[in-house]
Design a protein around this motif. Sequence first.
Motif, PDB file in Angstrom:
ATOM      1  N   TYR A  33       0.837  -1.198   0.000  1.00 58.26           N
ATOM      2  CA  TYR A  33       0.000   0.000   0.000  1.00 58.26           C
ATOM      3  C   TYR A  33       0.872   1.248   0.000  1.00 58.26           C
ATOM      4  CZ  TYR A  33      -3.190  -3.510   1.908  1.00 58.26           C
ATOM      5  OH  TYR A  33      -3.933  -4.651   2.110  1.00 58.26           O
ATOM      6  N   TYR A  35       0.142   5.343   1.214  1.00 57.69           N
ATOM      7  CA  TYR A  35      -0.725   6.351   1.826  1.00 57.69           C
ATOM      8  C   TYR A  35       0.031   7.670   1.826  1.00 57.69           C
ATOM      9  CZ  TYR A  35      -3.307   2.393   3.897  1.00 57.69           C
ATOM     10  OH  TYR A  35      -4.024   1.244   4.098  1.00 57.69           O
ATOM     11  N   LYS A  42      -5.509  14.275   7.429  1.00 53.58           N
ATOM     12  CA  LYS A  42      -5.601  12.844   7.684  1.00 53.58           C
ATOM     13  C   LYS A  42      -4.613  12.061   6.832  1.00 53.58           C
ATOM     14  CE  LYS A  42     -10.553  12.560   8.716  1.00 53.58           C
ATOM     15  NZ  LYS A  42     -11.795  11.823   8.456  1.00 53.58           N
ATOM     16  N   VAL A  43      -4.297  10.852   7.280  1.00 54.32           N
ATOM     17  CA  VAL A  43      -3.595   9.889   6.450  1.00 54.32           C
ATOM     18  C   VAL A  43      -4.602   9.370   5.418  1.00 54.32           C
ATOM     19  CG1 VAL A  43      -2.395   7.678   6.400  1.00 54.32           C
ATOM     20  CG2 VAL A  43      -2.077   9.226   8.348  1.00 54.32           C
ATOM     21  N   PHE A  45      -5.485   7.015   1.927  1.00 48.17           N
ATOM     22  CA  PHE A  45      -5.127   5.878   1.084  1.00 48.17           C
ATOM     23  C   PHE A  45      -4.894   6.343  -0.351  1.00 48.17           C
ATOM     24  CE2 PHE A  45      -5.296   1.694  -0.691  1.00 48.17           C
ATOM     25  CZ  PHE A  45      -6.101   1.755  -1.805  1.00 48.17           C
ATOM     26  N   GLN A  95       1.372  -6.023   4.141  1.00 47.07           N
ATOM     27  CA  GLN A  95       0.522  -6.902   4.928  1.00 47.07           C
ATOM     28  C   GLN A  95       0.712  -8.319   4.411  1.00 47.07           C
ATOM     29  OE1 GLN A  95      -3.378  -5.269   5.434  1.00 47.07           O
ATOM     30  NE2 GLN A  95      -4.346  -7.227   5.802  1.00 47.07           N
ATOM     31  N   ILE A  98      -4.761 -11.102   4.019  1.00 50.89           N
ATOM     32  CA  ILE A  98      -5.779 -10.059   3.917  1.00 50.89           C
ATOM     33  C   ILE A  98      -6.816 -10.144   5.023  1.00 50.89           C
ATOM     34  CG2 ILE A  98      -7.497 -11.228   2.474  1.00 50.89           C
ATOM     35  CD1 ILE A  98      -6.134  -7.587   2.288  1.00 50.89           C
ATOM     36  N   GLU A 102      -2.468  -7.311  10.078  1.00 54.36           N
ATOM     37  CA  GLU A 102      -1.891  -6.028  10.441  1.00 54.36           C
ATOM     38  C   GLU A 102      -1.090  -5.479   9.279  1.00 54.36           C
ATOM     39  OE1 GLU A 102       0.731  -6.297  13.740  1.00 54.36           O
ATOM     40  OE2 GLU A 102       1.571  -4.302  13.432  1.00 54.36           O
ATOM     41  N   GLN A 103      -1.262  -4.181   9.012  1.00 53.84           N
ATOM     42  CA  GLN A 103      -0.411  -3.501   8.056  1.00 53.84           C
ATOM     43  C   GLN A 103       0.787  -2.943   8.795  1.00 53.84           C
ATOM     44  OE1 GLN A 103      -2.252  -0.749   5.293  1.00 53.84           O
ATOM     45  NE2 GLN A 103      -4.002  -2.130   5.009  1.00 53.84           N
TER      46      GLN A 103
ATOM     47  N   VAL B   4     -13.967   7.905   9.428  1.00 53.53           N
ATOM     48  CA  VAL B   4     -13.612   7.796  10.840  1.00 53.53           C
ATOM     49  C   VAL B   4     -13.470   9.200  11.400  1.00 53.53           C
ATOM     50  CG1 VAL B   4     -11.877   6.998  12.476  1.00 53.53           C
ATOM     51  CG2 VAL B   4     -12.409   5.607  10.465  1.00 53.53           C
ATOM     52  N   SER B  32     -13.216  -4.043  10.249  1.00 54.14           N
ATOM     53  CA  SER B  32     -12.272  -4.232  11.342  1.00 54.14           C
ATOM     54  C   SER B  32     -11.820  -2.853  11.803  1.00 54.14           C
ATOM     55  CB  SER B  32     -11.060  -5.044  10.882  1.00 54.14           C
ATOM     56  OG  SER B  32     -11.436  -6.363  10.559  1.00 54.14           O
ATOM     57  N   PHE B  34      -9.080  -0.404  14.195  1.00 60.34           N
ATOM     58  CA  PHE B  34      -7.685  -0.375  14.621  1.00 60.34           C
ATOM     59  C   PHE B  34      -7.376   0.948  15.331  1.00 60.34           C
ATOM     60  CE2 PHE B  34      -6.483  -3.875  11.788  1.00 60.34           C
ATOM     61  CZ  PHE B  34      -7.430  -3.794  10.794  1.00 60.34           C
ATOM     62  N   TYR B  36      -3.728   2.942  15.643  1.00 63.33           N
ATOM     63  CA  TYR B  36      -2.316   3.024  15.324  1.00 63.33           C
ATOM     64  C   TYR B  36      -1.702   4.163  16.124  1.00 63.33           C
ATOM     65  CZ  TYR B  36      -2.291  -0.227  11.361  1.00 63.33           C
ATOM     66  OH  TYR B  36      -2.352  -1.347  10.581  1.00 63.33           O
ATOM     67  N   LEU B  46       0.809  -0.530  14.714  1.00 65.04           N
ATOM     68  CA  LEU B  46      -0.473  -1.000  15.221  1.00 65.04           C
ATOM     69  C   LEU B  46      -0.418  -1.097  16.740  1.00 65.04           C
ATOM     70  CD1 LEU B  46      -3.301  -2.118  14.583  1.00 65.04           C
ATOM     71  CD2 LEU B  46      -2.287  -4.407  14.632  1.00 65.04           C
ATOM     72  N   LYS B  49      -6.350  -3.923  17.865  1.00 64.07           N
ATOM     73  CA  LYS B  49      -7.382  -4.058  16.834  1.00 64.07           C
ATOM     74  C   LYS B  49      -8.543  -4.890  17.368  1.00 64.07           C
ATOM     75  CE  LYS B  49      -5.748  -8.278  14.571  1.00 64.07           C
ATOM     76  NZ  LYS B  49      -5.249  -8.891  13.307  1.00 64.07           N
ATOM     77  N   THR B  51     -11.918  -7.112  15.424  1.00 63.57           N
ATOM     78  CA  THR B  51     -12.435  -7.483  14.114  1.00 63.57           C
ATOM     79  C   THR B  51     -13.928  -7.730  14.083  1.00 63.57           C
ATOM     80  OG1 THR B  51     -11.864  -9.777  14.531  1.00 63.57           O
ATOM     81  CG2 THR B  51     -10.228  -8.444  13.389  1.00 63.57           C
ATOM     82  N   PHE B  89      -4.005   7.288  15.961  1.00 65.75           N
ATOM     83  CA  PHE B  89      -4.910   7.271  14.819  1.00 65.75           C
ATOM     84  C   PHE B  89      -5.893   6.119  14.964  1.00 65.75           C
ATOM     85  CE2 PHE B  89      -2.850  10.277  11.989  1.00 65.75           C
ATOM     86  CZ  PHE B  89      -1.527  10.266  12.408  1.00 65.75           C
ATOM     87  N   SER B 102     -11.926  -7.829   0.273  1.00 68.71           N
ATOM     88  CA  SER B 102     -11.407  -6.498   0.570  1.00 68.71           C
ATOM     89  C   SER B 102      -9.904  -6.578   0.523  1.00 68.71           C
ATOM     90  CB  SER B 102     -11.866  -6.049   1.957  1.00 68.71           C
ATOM     91  OG  SER B 102     -11.132  -4.910   2.356  1.00 68.71           O
ATOM     92  N   TYR B 103      -9.271  -5.596  -0.026  1.00 69.57           N
ATOM     93  CA  TYR B 103      -7.829  -5.597  -0.095  1.00 69.57           C
ATOM     94  C   TYR B 103      -7.194  -4.815   1.028  1.00 69.57           C
ATOM     95  CZ  TYR B 103      -8.362  -7.996  -4.462  1.00 69.57           C
ATOM     96  OH  TYR B 103      -8.691  -8.919  -5.415  1.00 69.57           O
ATOM     97  N   GLY B 104      -7.951  -4.572   2.100  1.00 71.26           N
ATOM     98  CA  GLY B 104      -7.344  -4.101   3.332  1.00 71.26           C
ATOM     99  C   GLY B 104      -7.101  -2.618   3.416  1.00 71.26           C
ATOM    100  N   LYS B 105      -7.630  -1.840   2.481  1.00 70.50           N
ATOM    101  CA  LYS B 105      -7.440  -0.397   2.533  1.00 70.50           C
ATOM    102  C   LYS B 105      -7.874   0.141   3.893  1.00 70.50           C
ATOM    103  CE  LYS B 105     -10.692   2.279   0.864  1.00 70.50           C
ATOM    104  NZ  LYS B 105     -11.558   2.939  -0.130  1.00 70.50           N
ATOM    105  N   LEU B 106      -7.021   0.952   4.517  1.00 71.10           N
ATOM    106  CA  LEU B 106      -7.335   1.571   5.796  1.00 71.10           C
ATOM    107  C   LEU B 106      -7.872   2.982   5.583  1.00 71.10           C
ATOM    108  CD1 LEU B 106      -4.230   0.515   7.897  1.00 71.10           C
ATOM    109  CD2 LEU B 106      -6.579  -0.239   8.258  1.00 71.10           C
ATOM    110  N   PHE B 108      -8.465   6.340   7.803  1.00 67.81           N
ATOM    111  CA  PHE B 108      -7.972   6.881   9.064  1.00 67.81           C
ATOM    112  C   PHE B 108      -8.796   8.061   9.551  1.00 67.81           C
ATOM    113  CE2 PHE B 108      -3.945   4.798   9.914  1.00 67.81           C
ATOM    114  CZ  PHE B 108      -3.610   4.248   8.696  1.00 67.81           C
TER     115      PHE B 108
END
Lengths: 114, 118
Positions: A33, A35, A42-43, A45, A95, A98, A102-103, B4, B32, B34, B36, B46, B49, B51, B89, B102-106, B108
Amino acid sequence: EPEVTQTPSHQVTQMGQEVILRCVPISNHLYFYWYRQILGQKVEFLVSFYNNEISEKSEIFDDQFSVERPDGSNFTLKIRSTKLEDSAMYFCASQKGISGGEQFFGPGTRLTVL
Amino acid sequence: GNSVTQMEGPVTLSEEAFLTINCTYTATGYPSLFWYVQYPGEGLQLLLKATKADDKGSNKGFEATYRKETTSFHLEKGSVQVSDSAVYFCALSGKGNAGGTSYGKLTFGQGTILTVHP
Protein backbone atom coordinates in the motif's frame (compact mmCIF):
# COMPACT_ATOMS: atom_id res chain seq x y z
CA GLU A 1 12.33 -7.93 13.74
CA PRO A 2 11.45 -7.42 10.06
CA GLU A 3 10.44 -3.89 9.13
CA VAL A 4 9.34 -1.83 6.18
CA THR A 5 11.97 0.61 5.00
CA GLN A 6 11.59 3.70 2.83
CA THR A 7 14.05 5.89 0.96
CA PRO A 8 14.75 8.71 0.87
CA SER A 9 13.56 10.07 4.20
CA HIS A 10 13.20 13.53 2.67
CA GLN A 11 12.95 14.51 -1.00
CA VAL A 12 12.92 18.07 -2.27
CA THR A 13 11.99 18.64 -5.90
CA GLN A 14 10.91 21.35 -8.29
CA MET A 15 7.35 21.52 -9.57
CA GLY A 16 6.98 19.51 -12.77
CA GLN A 17 9.81 17.11 -11.97
CA GLU A 18 9.41 13.36 -11.66
CA VAL A 19 10.05 11.67 -8.33
CA ILE A 20 10.32 8.03 -7.34
CA LEU A 21 9.74 7.04 -3.76
CA ARG A 22 11.11 3.67 -2.76
CA CYS A 23 9.94 1.10 -0.27
CA VAL A 24 11.17 -2.32 0.73
CA PRO A 25 8.24 -4.25 2.23
CA ILE A 26 8.61 -7.18 4.61
CA SER A 27 9.81 -10.11 2.54
CA ASN A 28 6.96 -12.63 2.95
CA HIS A 29 4.18 -10.08 2.67
CA LEU A 30 1.80 -10.17 -0.29
CA TYR A 31 -0.19 -6.91 -0.09
CA PHE A 32 1.36 -3.49 -0.49
CA TYR A 33 0.00 0.00 0.00
CA TRP A 34 0.84 3.67 -0.35
CA TYR A 35 -0.73 6.35 1.83
CA ARG A 36 -0.02 10.03 2.14
CA GLN A 37 -0.50 12.64 4.84
CA ILE A 38 -0.56 16.29 3.94
CA LEU A 39 0.66 18.36 6.88
CA GLY A 40 -2.11 18.72 9.45
CA GLN A 41 -4.52 16.45 7.58
CA LYS A 42 -5.60 12.84 7.68
CA VAL A 43 -3.59 9.89 6.45
CA GLU A 44 -5.16 9.11 3.05
CA PHE A 45 -5.13 5.88 1.08
CA LEU A 46 -3.58 6.10 -2.38
CA VAL A 47 -3.29 2.61 -3.79
CA SER A 48 -3.11 -1.08 -2.96
CA PHE A 49 -1.11 -3.63 -4.92
CA TYR A 50 -1.40 -7.40 -4.99
CA ASN A 51 -0.18 -10.12 -7.31
CA ASN A 52 1.74 -7.58 -9.41
CA GLU A 53 -1.19 -5.36 -10.15
CA ILE A 54 -3.17 -2.53 -8.64
CA SER A 55 -6.11 -3.91 -6.68
CA GLU A 56 -7.64 -0.62 -5.58
CA LYS A 57 -6.87 3.08 -5.95
CA SER A 58 -8.31 6.30 -4.63
CA GLU A 59 -9.41 9.40 -6.50
CA ILE A 60 -6.09 10.98 -5.58
CA PHE A 61 -4.20 8.34 -7.56
CA ASP A 62 -4.62 9.85 -11.01
CA ASP A 63 -2.59 9.39 -14.19
CA GLN A 64 0.34 11.25 -12.67
CA PHE A 65 0.89 8.40 -10.22
CA SER A 66 2.14 4.89 -10.86
CA VAL A 67 3.40 2.00 -8.77
CA GLU A 68 5.72 -0.81 -9.57
CA ARG A 69 7.33 -3.81 -7.95
CA PRO A 70 10.24 -4.14 -10.34
CA ASP A 71 12.33 -6.86 -8.75
CA GLY A 72 10.23 -8.70 -6.16
CA SER A 73 11.83 -6.65 -3.41
CA ASN A 74 11.27 -2.95 -3.97
CA PHE A 75 7.88 -1.28 -4.24
CA THR A 76 7.98 2.16 -5.83
CA LEU A 77 5.65 5.10 -6.18
CA LYS A 78 6.32 7.41 -9.11
CA ILE A 79 4.88 10.86 -9.54
CA ARG A 80 5.46 11.93 -13.14
CA SER A 81 5.07 15.69 -12.91
CA THR A 82 4.91 16.92 -9.35
CA LYS A 83 2.60 19.70 -8.21
CA LEU A 84 2.86 21.90 -5.14
CA GLU A 85 -0.10 20.06 -3.63
CA ASP A 86 1.81 16.75 -3.80
CA SER A 87 3.92 17.95 -0.86
CA ALA A 88 3.18 15.46 1.90
CA MET A 89 4.51 12.56 3.93
CA TYR A 90 4.19 9.34 1.93
CA PHE A 91 3.90 6.07 3.82
CA CYS A 92 4.39 2.61 2.42
CA ALA A 93 2.78 -0.38 4.15
CA SER A 94 2.74 -4.13 3.66
CA GLN A 95 0.52 -6.90 4.93
CA LYS A 96 1.06 -10.64 4.95
CA GLY A 97 -2.51 -11.81 4.43
CA ILE A 98 -5.78 -10.06 3.92
CA SER A 99 -8.01 -11.47 6.62
CA GLY A 100 -7.83 -9.05 9.57
CA GLY A 101 -4.09 -8.81 9.17
CA GLU A 102 -1.89 -6.03 10.44
CA GLN A 103 -0.41 -3.50 8.06
CA PHE A 104 3.21 -2.69 8.82
CA PHE A 105 4.18 0.87 7.97
CA GLY A 106 7.48 2.36 6.95
CA PRO A 107 8.80 5.58 8.52
CA GLY A 108 7.68 7.65 5.57
CA THR A 109 9.23 9.92 2.95
CA ARG A 110 8.64 13.62 3.30
CA LEU A 111 8.18 15.07 -0.19
CA THR A 112 8.55 18.82 -0.59
CA VAL A 113 7.64 20.33 -3.97
CA LEU A 114 8.91 23.86 -4.56
CA GLY B 1 -18.21 5.67 1.84
CA ASN B 2 -16.28 4.76 4.96
CA SER B 3 -15.18 7.46 7.39
CA VAL B 4 -13.61 7.80 10.84
CA THR B 5 -13.97 10.72 13.21
CA GLN B 6 -11.67 11.24 16.19
CA MET B 7 -11.94 13.72 19.00
CA GLU B 8 -10.17 16.98 18.47
CA GLY B 9 -6.72 17.31 19.97
CA PRO B 10 -4.20 17.99 21.21
CA VAL B 11 -4.68 16.22 24.53
CA THR B 12 -2.37 17.13 27.41
CA LEU B 13 -2.33 15.02 30.58
CA SER B 14 -0.26 14.54 33.66
CA GLU B 15 1.44 11.22 34.26
CA GLU B 16 -0.89 8.57 35.74
CA ALA B 17 -4.02 10.35 34.51
CA PHE B 18 -6.83 8.47 32.77
CA LEU B 19 -6.94 8.72 29.00
CA THR B 20 -9.89 8.54 26.63
CA ILE B 21 -9.67 9.32 22.93
CA ASN B 22 -13.03 9.08 21.23
CA CYS B 23 -13.46 7.48 17.83
CA THR B 24 -16.64 6.92 15.84
CA TYR B 25 -16.99 5.46 12.39
CA THR B 26 -19.29 5.12 9.43
CA ALA B 27 -18.98 2.02 7.29
CA THR B 28 -20.94 -0.43 5.23
CA GLY B 29 -20.70 -4.08 6.11
CA TYR B 30 -18.62 -5.25 9.05
CA PRO B 31 -15.32 -3.38 9.29
CA SER B 32 -12.27 -4.23 11.34
CA LEU B 33 -11.19 -1.43 13.66
CA PHE B 34 -7.69 -0.37 14.62
CA TRP B 35 -5.72 2.06 16.70
CA TYR B 36 -2.32 3.02 15.32
CA VAL B 37 0.31 5.06 17.16
CA GLN B 38 3.02 7.23 15.68
CA TYR B 39 5.98 8.18 17.86
CA PRO B 40 8.09 11.17 16.81
CA GLY B 41 10.14 10.44 13.71
CA GLU B 42 8.71 6.96 13.25
CA GLY B 43 6.09 5.25 11.11
CA LEU B 44 2.66 4.12 12.17
CA GLN B 45 2.56 1.10 14.48
CA LEU B 46 -0.47 -1.00 15.22
CA LEU B 47 -1.47 -0.55 18.86
CA LEU B 48 -4.55 -2.77 18.97
CA LYS B 49 -7.38 -4.06 16.83
CA ALA B 50 -10.84 -5.61 16.96
CA THR B 51 -12.44 -7.48 14.11
CA LYS B 52 -16.03 -7.94 15.23
CA ALA B 53 -18.69 -6.38 17.44
CA ASP B 54 -18.04 -6.52 21.21
CA ASP B 55 -14.42 -7.54 20.70
CA LYS B 56 -11.98 -5.76 23.00
CA GLY B 57 -8.52 -5.02 21.69
CA SER B 58 -5.79 -4.42 24.24
CA ASN B 59 -2.06 -3.79 24.30
CA LYS B 60 0.42 -2.00 26.60
CA GLY B 61 -2.38 -1.03 29.00
CA PHE B 62 -4.51 0.49 26.22
CA GLU B 63 -7.98 -0.89 25.51
CA ALA B 64 -10.75 -0.28 23.01
CA THR B 65 -14.08 -2.08 22.58
CA TYR B 66 -15.84 -2.45 19.22
CA ARG B 67 -19.34 -1.05 19.84
CA LYS B 68 -21.54 -1.66 16.83
CA GLU B 69 -24.63 -0.08 18.40
CA THR B 70 -22.85 3.26 18.85
CA THR B 71 -20.39 2.77 15.95
CA SER B 72 -17.54 3.62 18.29
CA PHE B 73 -14.08 2.36 19.20
CA HIS B 74 -12.86 4.65 21.97
CA LEU B 75 -9.28 4.27 23.18
CA GLU B 76 -8.68 4.18 26.95
CA LYS B 77 -5.79 3.80 29.32
CA GLY B 78 -6.05 3.88 33.07
CA SER B 79 -2.69 5.49 33.84
CA VAL B 80 -0.67 7.19 31.12
CA GLN B 81 3.10 7.56 31.11
CA VAL B 82 5.37 10.17 29.58
CA SER B 83 6.44 7.54 27.04
CA ASP B 84 2.85 7.37 25.73
CA SER B 85 3.27 10.82 24.19
CA ALA B 86 2.57 10.29 20.49
CA VAL B 87 -0.06 10.74 17.79
CA TYR B 88 -2.91 8.22 17.90
CA PHE B 89 -4.91 7.27 14.82
CA CYS B 90 -8.19 5.41 14.73
CA ALA B 91 -8.72 3.47 11.51
CA LEU B 92 -11.02 0.97 9.87
CA SER B 93 -10.63 -1.63 7.20
CA GLY B 94 -13.81 -2.37 5.36
CA LYS B 95 -14.87 -5.86 4.53
CA GLY B 96 -16.93 -6.63 1.48
CA ASN B 97 -20.40 -8.03 1.59
CA ALA B 98 -20.75 -11.74 2.24
CA GLY B 99 -18.63 -13.50 -0.31
CA GLY B 100 -16.91 -10.27 -1.30
CA THR B 101 -13.26 -9.39 -0.87
CA SER B 102 -11.41 -6.50 0.57
CA TYR B 103 -7.83 -5.60 -0.10
CA GLY B 104 -7.34 -4.10 3.33
CA LYS B 105 -7.44 -0.40 2.53
CA LEU B 106 -7.33 1.57 5.80
CA THR B 107 -9.46 4.66 6.36
CA PHE B 108 -7.97 6.88 9.06
CA GLY B 109 -9.24 9.49 11.45
CA GLN B 110 -7.42 12.78 11.66
CA GLY B 111 -5.13 11.74 14.51
CA THR B 112 -4.96 12.96 18.10
CA ILE B 113 -1.75 14.35 19.55
CA LEU B 114 -1.22 13.18 23.13
CA THR B 115 1.33 14.87 25.37
CA VAL B 116 1.95 13.49 28.85
CA HIS B 117 3.83 15.63 31.39
CA PRO B 118 5.73 14.24 34.39
